[in-house]
Design an enzyme around this catalytic site. Structure first.
Site, PDB file in Angstrom:
ATOM      1  N   HIS A  77       0.839  -1.202   0.000  1.00 47.98           N
ATOM      2  CA  HIS A  77       0.000   0.000   0.000  1.00 47.98           C
ATOM      3  C   HIS A  77       0.878   1.258   0.000  1.00 47.98           C
ATOM      4  CE1 HIS A  77      -3.530   2.515   0.997  1.00 47.98           C
ATOM      5  NE2 HIS A  77      -2.632   3.236   1.662  1.00 47.98           N
ATOM      6  N   GLU A  78       1.842   1.298   0.906  1.00 44.19           N
ATOM      7  CA  GLU A  78       2.729   2.471   0.975  1.00 44.19           C
ATOM      8  C   GLU A  78       3.618   2.562  -0.264  1.00 44.19           C
ATOM      9  OE1 GLU A  78       2.067   4.732   3.036  1.00 44.19           O
ATOM     10  OE2 GLU A  78       0.744   3.517   4.286  1.00 44.19           O
ATOM     11  N   HIS A  81       1.890   4.463  -2.971  1.00 43.76           N
ATOM     12  CA  HIS A  81       2.035   5.917  -2.848  1.00 43.76           C
ATOM     13  C   HIS A  81       3.408   6.355  -3.360  1.00 43.76           C
ATOM     14  CE1 HIS A  81      -1.688   6.555  -0.814  1.00 43.76           C
ATOM     15  NE2 HIS A  81      -1.361   5.840   0.258  1.00 43.76           N
ATOM     16  N   HIS A  84       3.402   6.343  -7.090  1.00 43.24           N
ATOM     17  CA  HIS A  84       2.640   7.487  -7.579  1.00 43.24           C
ATOM     18  C   HIS A  84       3.523   8.732  -7.578  1.00 43.24           C
ATOM     19  CE1 HIS A  84      -1.631   9.461  -7.450  1.00 43.24           C
ATOM     20  NE2 HIS A  84      -0.893   9.951  -8.406  1.00 43.24           N
TER      21      HIS A  84
END
Length: 119
Positions: A77-78, A81, A84
């Site tokens: 999940h991290e 980011h 991104h």
């Protein structure tokens, strides 16, 4: 670690440097987080790209050999980011990476979470 892209078959350009802090320590805050220390952006129209500098801070309580499935999901999940932020290609740093609408900022993270749960 450094994230790079191959531009012309020979040369690699730096997209981002991703700093990892995954170890458990007594005084470390318990939450997992992604911090953008420097946003990726172009200096001017058609100019050189400034690579992102990102820190992933997670508390990974692992045994000697494996991460738990929950920790893998949190890490991915991290990392979504971080990706991104690394892949952002904008002229304005204030609209770079996860500095966007919340639902858009969560798309790469949720994609990688689904990848982990369906692997």
């Amino acid at each position: 670690f450094d994230a790079t892209e191959q531009e012309d078959g020979k040369h690699h350009s730096l997209l981002a440097t991703i700093l990892l802090d995954l170890a458990t320590r007594p005084d470390k805050p318990p939450q997992d987080a992604h911090f953008t220390l420097r946003c990726a952006h172009r200096r001017d129209e058609g100019g050189a790209r400034v690579p992102a500098l990102v820190a992933l801070v997670c508390t990974m309580a692992a045994d000697d050999r494996h991460l738990s499935p929950r920790n893998v999901t949190l890490l991915l999940h991290e990392l979504g980011h971080a990706m991104h932020s690394a892949l952002s290609n904008t002229r304005f740093q204030h609209s770079s990476g996860t500095r966007t609408a919340m639902d858009v900022a969560e798309i790469p993270s949720h994609f990688l979470e689904r990848f982990a749960s369906n692997a």
